[in-house]
Scaffold this motif. Structure first.
Motif, PDB file in Angstrom:
ATOM      1  N   ARG A   1      50.375   2.617 -15.403  1.00 43.51           N
ATOM      2  CA  ARG A   1      48.940   2.334 -15.313  1.00 43.51           C
ATOM      3  C   ARG A   1      48.249   3.481 -14.576  1.00 43.51           C
ATOM      4  N   ASN A   2      47.276   4.114 -15.189  1.00 42.54           N
ATOM      5  CA  ASN A   2      46.569   5.212 -14.548  1.00 42.54           C
ATOM      6  C   ASN A   2      45.278   4.718 -13.915  1.00 42.54           C
ATOM      7  N   LEU A   3      44.602   5.625 -13.243  1.00 43.68           N
ATOM      8  CA  LEU A   3      43.399   5.241 -12.516  1.00 43.68           C
ATOM      9  C   LEU A   3      42.340   4.685 -13.455  1.00 43.68           C
ATOM     10  N   ARG A   4      42.193   5.289 -14.630  1.00 43.04           N
ATOM     11  CA  ARG A   4      41.160   4.844 -15.557  1.00 43.04           C
ATOM     12  C   ARG A   4      41.406   3.419 -16.035  1.00 43.04           C
ATOM     13  N   SER A   5      42.638   3.099 -16.383  1.00 43.57           N
ATOM     14  CA  SER A   5      42.940   1.744 -16.847  1.00 43.57           C
ATOM     15  C   SER A   5      42.813   0.744 -15.702  1.00 43.57           C
TER      16      SER A   5
ATOM     17  N   LEU B   1      39.685  -3.712 -13.383  1.00 39.08           N
ATOM     18  CA  LEU B   1      38.897  -4.238 -12.280  1.00 39.08           C
ATOM     19  C   LEU B   1      37.460  -4.557 -12.722  1.00 39.08           C
ATOM     20  N   HIS B   2      36.894  -3.697 -13.546  1.00 37.63           N
ATOM     21  CA  HIS B   2      35.549  -3.960 -14.056  1.00 37.63           C
ATOM     22  C   HIS B   2      35.515  -5.246 -14.886  1.00 37.63           C
ATOM     23  N   THR B   3      36.553  -5.452 -15.688  1.00 37.88           N
ATOM     24  CA  THR B   3      36.634  -6.686 -16.478  1.00 37.88           C
ATOM     25  C   THR B   3      36.703  -7.898 -15.562  1.00 37.88           C
ATOM     26  N   LEU B   4      37.499  -7.777 -14.497  1.00 38.04           N
ATOM     27  CA  LEU B   4      37.633  -8.861 -13.528  1.00 38.04           C
ATOM     28  C   LEU B   4      36.292  -9.106 -12.831  1.00 38.04           C
ATOM     29  N   ALA B   5      35.616  -8.033 -12.462  1.00 32.42           N
ATOM     30  CA  ALA B   5      34.339  -8.151 -11.755  1.00 32.42           C
ATOM     31  C   ALA B   5      33.279  -8.798 -12.622  1.00 32.42           C
ATOM     32  N   GLU B   6      33.249  -8.441 -13.890  1.00 31.87           N
ATOM     33  CA  GLU B   6      32.216  -8.963 -14.789  1.00 31.87           C
ATOM     34  C   GLU B   6      32.354 -10.457 -15.050  1.00 31.87           C
ATOM     35  N   SER B   7      33.520 -11.011 -14.769  1.00 29.19           N
ATOM     36  CA  SER B   7      33.749 -12.438 -15.024  1.00 29.19           C
ATOM     37  C   SER B   7      33.383 -13.310 -13.830  1.00 29.19           C
TER      38      SER B   7
END
Length: 273
Positions: free
Chosen positions: A56-60, A65-71
């Motif tokens: 897992r790289n920084l971008r993924s 995290l963005h997906t988690l935050a948006e929920s």
């Protein structure tokens, strides 16, 4: 800008459960969330997780995290740190001045209870901020309404955010029970004294002596858990004396056992002494 609640997250169900609980608190407290991900920490990146996601790289990581935050039901921002956990948290506390930190308590298959306790001690030492430990399983992600406050009967002064408990009680329409546990058959302190120390410490403004429960003849953890069960508490609040927490094996072991054994979340409030 609304107040912040910082949640330590690792993408696993452990932290997601803590995140759901934090979100349930954030709504009535009118707070926003900060997801703090520490990429190279043994607690937030367990070995089995590290092996499974070694690529897992920084971008993924940012995308996840963005997906988690948006929920989340409240505004949520993300932060990724390359620092060690205490340093990363100390920086987050300095920057956000949060109401509290939230940490999921892993099961023994992921991290032994003593690892979580050790991390909690480090966090309280490095960043004296209220710390909420959420059990892995068996707990619904709903805001608490019945709080048990465990005190030792001695005067205390809290670090920042000493009004957190009062704010929770007001916003959640909550109920508070104060418990003092002693293994002596004749308690050293009476209900009136216990009530005075709690009010002087800023944790309650309108308590009456009948909201103070003195449990005698039991060890501290057993007495606290019994009082919490009798009150049907959904949150245990513990004043953690920083001096004793860091130097007293007894107090450290009590805190460790409570964090390990409590079936409900535990909120540690660091004191100035």
């Amino acid at each position: 800008m609304t107040a912040a609640i910082v949640v330590l997250t690792d993408f696993l169900a452990v932290s997601n459960r803590a995140l759901a609980y934090a979100a349930a608190l954030a709504v009535p407290l009118e707070a926003h969330l900060v997801l703090l991900h520490v990429r190279h920490d043994g607690l937030l990146a367990p070995q089995e997780y590290a092996h499974r996601h070694a690529g897992r790289n920084l971008r993924s990581t940012q995308q996840a995290l963005h997906t988690l935050a948006e929920s989340q039901p409240v505004p949520t921002q993300i932060e990724i740190s390359e620092s060690f956990l205490p340093d990363a948290v100390a920086e987050a506390v300095r920057h956000h001045q949060p109401l509290l930190l939230v940490l999921g308590r892993p099961g023994t298959a992921t991290a032994p209870a003593e690892v979580v306790t050790s991390a909690a001690m480090d966090l309280l030492r490095q960043a004296p901020c209220p710390l909420l430990i959420v059990p892995t399983v068996g707990w619904d992600a709903v805001a608490p309404r019945r709080l048990v406050l465990a005190v030792d009967g001695e005067p205390f002064a809290l670090c920042d955010n000493h009004l957190l408990v009062l704010r929770m009680l007001e916003k959640l329409n909550g109920l508070l029970e104060v418990v003092h546990v002693t293994d002596k058959r004749t308690p050293k302190h009476g209900a009136a004294h216990i009530l005075y120390t709690v009010q002087a410490g800023g944790l309650a403004g309108h308590l009456s002596p009948n909201q103070v429960s003195i449990v005698h003849g039991l060890q501290p953890v057993a007495g606290i858990l019994q009082a919490a069960s009798d009150f049907h508490a959904d949150l245990i609040v513990l004043v953690a004396r920083r001096h004793n927490l860091l130097s007293s094996l007894f107090h450290r072991s009590v805190t460790a056992q409570l964090l390990s054994d409590s079936p409900v979340p535990v909120l540690l409030l660091p004191s100035l002494d």
